[in-house]
Design a protein around this motif. Structure first.
Motif, PDB file in Angstrom:
ATOM      1  N   GLN A  64       0.827  -1.209   0.000  1.00 56.04           N
ATOM      2  CA  GLN A  64       0.000   0.000   0.000  1.00 56.04           C
ATOM      3  C   GLN A  64       0.860   1.258   0.000  1.00 56.04           C
ATOM      4  OE1 GLN A  64      -2.906  -0.090   3.197  1.00 56.04           O
ATOM      5  NE2 GLN A  64      -3.486  -2.204   2.712  1.00 56.04           N
ATOM      6  N   VAL A  65       1.921   1.238   0.820  1.00 62.99           N
ATOM      7  CA  VAL A  65       2.854   2.374   0.863  1.00 62.99           C
ATOM      8  C   VAL A  65       3.493   2.572  -0.499  1.00 62.99           C
ATOM      9  CG1 VAL A  65       5.049   3.186   1.815  1.00 62.99           C
ATOM     10  CG2 VAL A  65       3.313   2.209   3.341  1.00 62.99           C
ATOM     11  N   GLN A  66       3.945   1.483  -1.113  1.00 64.17           N
ATOM     12  CA  GLN A  66       4.579   1.570  -2.423  1.00 64.17           C
ATOM     13  C   GLN A  66       3.623   2.153  -3.461  1.00 64.17           C
ATOM     14  OE1 GLN A  66       5.458  -2.155  -4.441  1.00 64.17           O
ATOM     15  NE2 GLN A  66       7.356  -1.293  -5.284  1.00 64.17           N
ATOM     16  N   ALA A  67       2.377   1.689  -3.444  1.00 67.84           N
ATOM     17  CA  ALA A  67       1.392   2.186  -4.410  1.00 67.84           C
ATOM     18  C   ALA A  67       1.140   3.680  -4.222  1.00 67.84           C
ATOM     19  CB  ALA A  67       0.083   1.409  -4.264  1.00 67.84           C
ATOM     20  N   ARG A  68       1.070   4.112  -2.963  1.00 68.26           N
ATOM     21  CA  ARG A  68       0.830   5.533  -2.690  1.00 68.26           C
ATOM     22  C   ARG A  68       2.018   6.379  -3.150  1.00 68.26           C
ATOM     23  NH1 ARG A  68      -3.204   7.199   0.273  1.00 68.26           N
ATOM     24  NH2 ARG A  68      -3.400   5.207   1.371  1.00 68.26           N
ATOM     25  N   LEU A  69       3.231   5.889  -2.915  1.00 73.14           N
ATOM     26  CA  LEU A  69       4.422   6.623  -3.341  1.00 73.14           C
ATOM     27  C   LEU A  69       4.481   6.734  -4.865  1.00 73.14           C
ATOM     28  CD1 LEU A  69       7.076   5.122  -0.894  1.00 73.14           C
ATOM     29  CD2 LEU A  69       6.167   7.451  -0.862  1.00 73.14           C
ATOM     30  N   LYS A  70       4.135   5.651  -5.554  1.00 75.20           N
ATOM     31  CA  LYS A  70       4.134   5.698  -7.020  1.00 75.20           C
ATOM     32  C   LYS A  70       3.097   6.693  -7.525  1.00 75.20           C
ATOM     33  CE  LYS A  70       5.927   1.084  -8.076  1.00 75.20           C
ATOM     34  NZ  LYS A  70       5.630  -0.240  -8.669  1.00 75.20           N
ATOM     35  N   LYS A  71       1.959   6.744  -6.841  1.00 78.18           N
ATOM     36  CA  LYS A  71       0.900   7.674  -7.242  1.00 78.18           C
ATOM     37  C   LYS A  71       1.356   9.125  -7.088  1.00 78.18           C
ATOM     38  CE  LYS A  71      -3.757   9.195  -5.959  1.00 78.18           C
ATOM     39  NZ  LYS A  71      -4.899   8.992  -5.028  1.00 78.18           N
ATOM     40  N   ILE A  72       1.872   9.470  -5.907  1.00 77.30           N
ATOM     41  CA  ILE A  72       2.216  10.880  -5.667  1.00 77.30           C
ATOM     42  C   ILE A  72       3.492  11.302  -6.391  1.00 77.30           C
ATOM     43  CG2 ILE A  72       1.007  10.873  -3.450  1.00 77.30           C
ATOM     44  CD1 ILE A  72       3.720  10.886  -2.046  1.00 77.30           C
ATOM     45  N   SER A  73       4.281  10.322  -6.852  1.00 81.32           N
ATOM     46  CA  SER A  73       5.502  10.666  -7.598  1.00 81.32           C
ATOM     47  C   SER A  73       5.166  11.305  -8.945  1.00 81.32           C
ATOM     48  CB  SER A  73       6.376   9.425  -7.812  1.00 81.32           C
ATOM     49  OG  SER A  73       5.754   8.515  -8.702  1.00 81.32           O
ATOM     50  N   ASN A  74       3.917  11.170  -9.385  1.00 78.94           N
ATOM     51  CA  ASN A  74       3.486  11.759 -10.657  1.00 78.94           C
ATOM     52  C   ASN A  74       3.068  13.226 -10.499  1.00 78.94           C
ATOM     53  OD1 ASN A  74       3.781   9.340 -12.198  1.00 78.94           O
ATOM     54  ND2 ASN A  74       1.893   8.570 -11.279  1.00 78.94           N
ATOM     55  N   TYR A  75       3.076  13.724  -9.261  1.00 83.35           N
ATOM     56  CA  TYR A  75       2.652  15.101  -9.003  1.00 83.35           C
ATOM     57  C   TYR A  75       3.865  16.013  -8.813  1.00 83.35           C
ATOM     58  CZ  TYR A  75      -2.213  13.631  -8.260  1.00 83.35           C
ATOM     59  OH  TYR A  75      -3.490  13.145  -8.424  1.00 83.35           O
ATOM     60  N   ASP A  76       3.825  17.171  -9.474  1.00 76.77           N
ATOM     61  CA  ASP A  76       4.886  18.166  -9.311  1.00 76.77           C
ATOM     62  C   ASP A  76       4.653  19.052  -8.095  1.00 76.77           C
ATOM     63  OD1 ASP A  76       6.254  17.325 -11.601  1.00 76.77           O
ATOM     64  OD2 ASP A  76       4.942  18.532 -12.876  1.00 76.77           O
ATOM     65  N   ASN A  77       3.405  19.112  -7.638  1.00 78.44           N
ATOM     66  CA  ASN A  77       3.052  19.893  -6.461  1.00 78.44           C
ATOM     67  C   ASN A  77       1.846  19.215  -5.799  1.00 78.44           C
ATOM     68  OD1 ASN A  77       0.454  21.181  -7.448  1.00 78.44           O
ATOM     69  ND2 ASN A  77       1.886  21.878  -9.043  1.00 78.44           N
ATOM     70  N   PRO A  78       1.518  19.599  -4.566  1.00 81.06           N
ATOM     71  CA  PRO A  78       0.466  18.893  -3.839  1.00 81.06           C
ATOM     72  C   PRO A  78      -0.966  19.235  -4.254  1.00 81.06           C
ATOM     73  CG  PRO A  78       1.365  20.640  -2.481  1.00 81.06           C
ATOM     74  CD  PRO A  78       2.186  20.612  -3.720  1.00 81.06           C
ATOM     75  N   THR A  79      -1.119  20.110  -5.234  1.00 81.20           N
ATOM     76  CA  THR A  79      -2.469  20.462  -5.690  1.00 81.20           C
ATOM     77  C   THR A  79      -3.200  19.211  -6.184  1.00 81.20           C
ATOM     78  OG1 THR A  79      -1.665  22.634  -6.379  1.00 81.20           O
ATOM     79  CG2 THR A  79      -3.805  21.931  -7.246  1.00 81.20           C
ATOM     80  N   GLY A  80      -4.383  18.982  -5.642  1.00 83.09           N
ATOM     81  CA  GLY A  80      -5.158  17.809  -6.033  1.00 83.09           C
ATOM     82  C   GLY A  80      -4.973  16.625  -5.108  1.00 83.09           C
ATOM     83  N   LEU A  81      -4.027  16.718  -4.173  1.00 84.38           N
ATOM     84  CA  LEU A  81      -3.814  15.638  -3.210  1.00 84.38           C
ATOM     85  C   LEU A  81      -4.572  15.931  -1.917  1.00 84.38           C
ATOM     86  CD1 LEU A  81       0.049  15.083  -3.583  1.00 84.38           C
ATOM     87  CD2 LEU A  81      -1.773  13.660  -4.548  1.00 84.38           C
ATOM     88  N   ASP A  82      -5.062  14.890  -1.287  1.00 80.93           N
ATOM     89  CA  ASP A  82      -5.694  15.055   0.025  1.00 80.93           C
ATOM     90  C   ASP A  82      -5.491  13.780   0.841  1.00 80.93           C
ATOM     91  OD1 ASP A  82      -7.412  13.189  -1.090  1.00 80.93           O
ATOM     92  OD2 ASP A  82      -9.087  14.568  -1.316  1.00 80.93           O
ATOM     93  N   GLY A  83      -5.958  13.793   2.084  1.00 83.39           N
ATOM     94  CA  GLY A  83      -5.860  12.617   2.950  1.00 83.39           C
ATOM     95  C   GLY A  83      -4.431  12.135   3.108  1.00 83.39           C
ATOM     96  N   LYS A  84      -4.243  10.811   3.034  1.00 80.21           N
ATOM     97  CA  LYS A  84      -2.910  10.233   3.218  1.00 80.21           C
ATOM     98  C   LYS A  84      -1.959  10.601   2.087  1.00 80.21           C
ATOM     99  CE  LYS A  84      -3.043   6.369   6.383  1.00 80.21           C
ATOM    100  NZ  LYS A  84      -2.649   4.960   6.598  1.00 80.21           N
ATOM    101  N   ASP A  85      -2.500  10.792   0.885  1.00 77.42           N
ATOM    102  CA  ASP A  85      -1.637  11.203  -0.227  1.00 77.42           C
ATOM    103  C   ASP A  85      -0.937  12.517   0.102  1.00 77.42           C
ATOM    104  OD1 ASP A  85      -2.484   8.999  -1.631  1.00 77.42           O
ATOM    105  OD2 ASP A  85      -3.965  10.078  -2.818  1.00 77.42           O
ATOM    106  N   LEU A  86      -1.712  13.470   0.614  1.00 76.04           N
ATOM    107  CA  LEU A  86      -1.143  14.768   0.982  1.00 76.04           C
ATOM    108  C   LEU A  86      -0.199  14.631   2.170  1.00 76.04           C
ATOM    109  CD1 LEU A  86      -1.019  17.822   0.584  1.00 76.04           C
ATOM    110  CD2 LEU A  86      -3.047  18.027   2.053  1.00 76.04           C
ATOM    111  N   LYS A  87      -0.563  13.779   3.123  1.00 85.28           N
ATOM    112  CA  LYS A  87       0.285  13.552   4.297  1.00 85.28           C
ATOM    113  C   LYS A  87       1.649  13.005   3.874  1.00 85.28           C
ATOM    114  CE  LYS A  87       0.585  10.714   8.483  1.00 85.28           C
ATOM    115  NZ  LYS A  87      -0.045   9.603   9.249  1.00 85.28           N
ATOM    116  N   TYR A  88       1.667  12.033   2.969  1.00 86.02           N
ATOM    117  CA  TYR A  88       2.923  11.468   2.473  1.00 86.02           C
ATOM    118  C   TYR A  88       3.734  12.535   1.739  1.00 86.02           C
ATOM    119  CZ  TYR A  88       2.079   6.453   3.359  1.00 86.02           C
ATOM    120  OH  TYR A  88       1.911   5.228   3.948  1.00 86.02           O
ATOM    121  N   TRP A  89       3.061  13.304   0.882  1.00 84.84           N
ATOM    122  CA  TRP A  89       3.742  14.356   0.115  1.00 84.84           C
ATOM    123  C   TRP A  89       4.467  15.323   1.059  1.00 84.84           C
ATOM    124  CZ3 TRP A  89       4.513  15.842  -5.001  1.00 84.84           C
ATOM    125  CH2 TRP A  89       4.957  17.157  -5.194  1.00 84.84           C
ATOM    126  N   MET A  90       3.759  15.789   2.081  1.00 85.38           N
ATOM    127  CA  MET A  90       4.343  16.745   3.008  1.00 85.38           C
ATOM    128  C   MET A  90       5.480  16.111   3.817  1.00 85.38           C
ATOM    129  SD  MET A  90       2.785  19.413   2.207  1.00 85.38           S
ATOM    130  CE  MET A  90       3.577  20.452   3.435  1.00 85.38           C
TER     131      MET A  90
END
Length: 272
Positions: A64-90
């Motif tokens: 699950q952690v790996q999948a989330r990291l792969k997902k957020i790696s496609n974002y240049d900035n946190p716009t559009g991220l929320d919940g755990k995705d945003l938490k991981y990004w920050m």
């Protein structure tokens, strides 16, 4: 400092019914806390079944952690991220991570079991041996802080055995024991706390003679002094904090000295 802080948390905050999923290189990055209390309390399961369920839970969480990291790696900035995705990004950006995709490799996502109850028990058990262990190290002219290494190795459990064959409170390997202790089908002196202490004092003394640095000598107890010397010569440096950042010591070896420093501080403040 970051590594020491991580091990202080593992040794004092999390019990062996808990743990964390973290990055192997930046130990400030802890993705998830894991709790096995529900599994451990299932009376209908034997220990083997409980262990299988714990392993299954950890593997699922790591995926699950790996999948989330792969997902957020496609974002240049946190716009559009929320919940755990945003938490991981920050979490990653606050720790200076530029390339999130590099952290999404499964080999960089690791689980560490908590050790709090083992350390508490180890402090209790150590009272049986520490006075005599300190006497032996004093006779060898060694720093008395080194007598706390068994906390890292075994929590002073003289029956401790590792998967790779290390044994006793000092977790001496069979091939290392040959030069210092009897180790055959009849007797294994690695499991005698005081004879093993005598051997470990000689091992550490030889490590220091070869490496001329206590951080390196202590690391050599885990990694082997010849292996440490090879890294020292390769990078022309005897500073452990530099070497563990540039060379592949492996997780255990690169963290061995940090976990030892953490134990020194924890034991001094055991009541707290």
């Amino acid at each position: 400092k970051d590594r020491v802080r991580f091990w202080k948390e593992i040794y004092t905050r999390y019990s062996s019914s808990q743990g964390v999923i973290h990055d192997t290189e930046n130990l400030n990055i802890i993705y998830e806390a894991v709790d096995f209390s529900d599994i451990n309390s299932k009376d209908e399961l034997d220990e083997y079944q409980k262990r299988r369920q714990r392993i299954k839970r950890v593997k699922a969480l790591k995926r699950q952690v790996q999948a989330r990291l792969k997902k957020i790696s496609n974002y240049d900035n946190p716009t559009g991220l929320d919940g755990k995705d945003l938490k991981y990004w920050m979490l990653l950006k606050n720790n200076g991570v530029e390339d999130i995709s590099a952290l999404s490799r499964y080999s960089r996502i690791r689980f560490q079991l908590g050790q709090r109850n083992y350390i508490i028990r180890g402090i209790y058990y150590s009272g049986r041996f520490l006075q005599q262990i300190e006497k032996i190290f004093k006779e060898h002219g060694l720093p008395l802080e080194l007598t706390r290494m068994p906390f890292v190795e075994s929590s002073f459990n003289y029956r401790a055995r590792s998967k790779v064959g290390a044994s006793g409170i000092w977790q001496i390997m069979p091939y290392t024991a040959k030069a210092y202790l009897k180790n055959n089908l009849v007797v294994d002196e690695r499991n005698d706390p005081l004879k093993a202490t005598e051997a470990s004092a000689k091992i550490l003394k030889n490590n220091y003679r070869m490496l001329e640095s206590w951080p390196l000598a202590v690391t050599g107890y885990n990694h082997g002094p010849t292996g440490v010397m090879r890294v020292v010569n390769k990078h022309n440096s005897n500073k452990l904090h530099e070497l563990i950042e540039v060379d592949g010591f492996g997780f255990a070896s690169s963290n061995f000295y940090a976990s030892f420093l953490a134990i020194l501080e924890i034991e001094k403040n055991a009541s707290k």
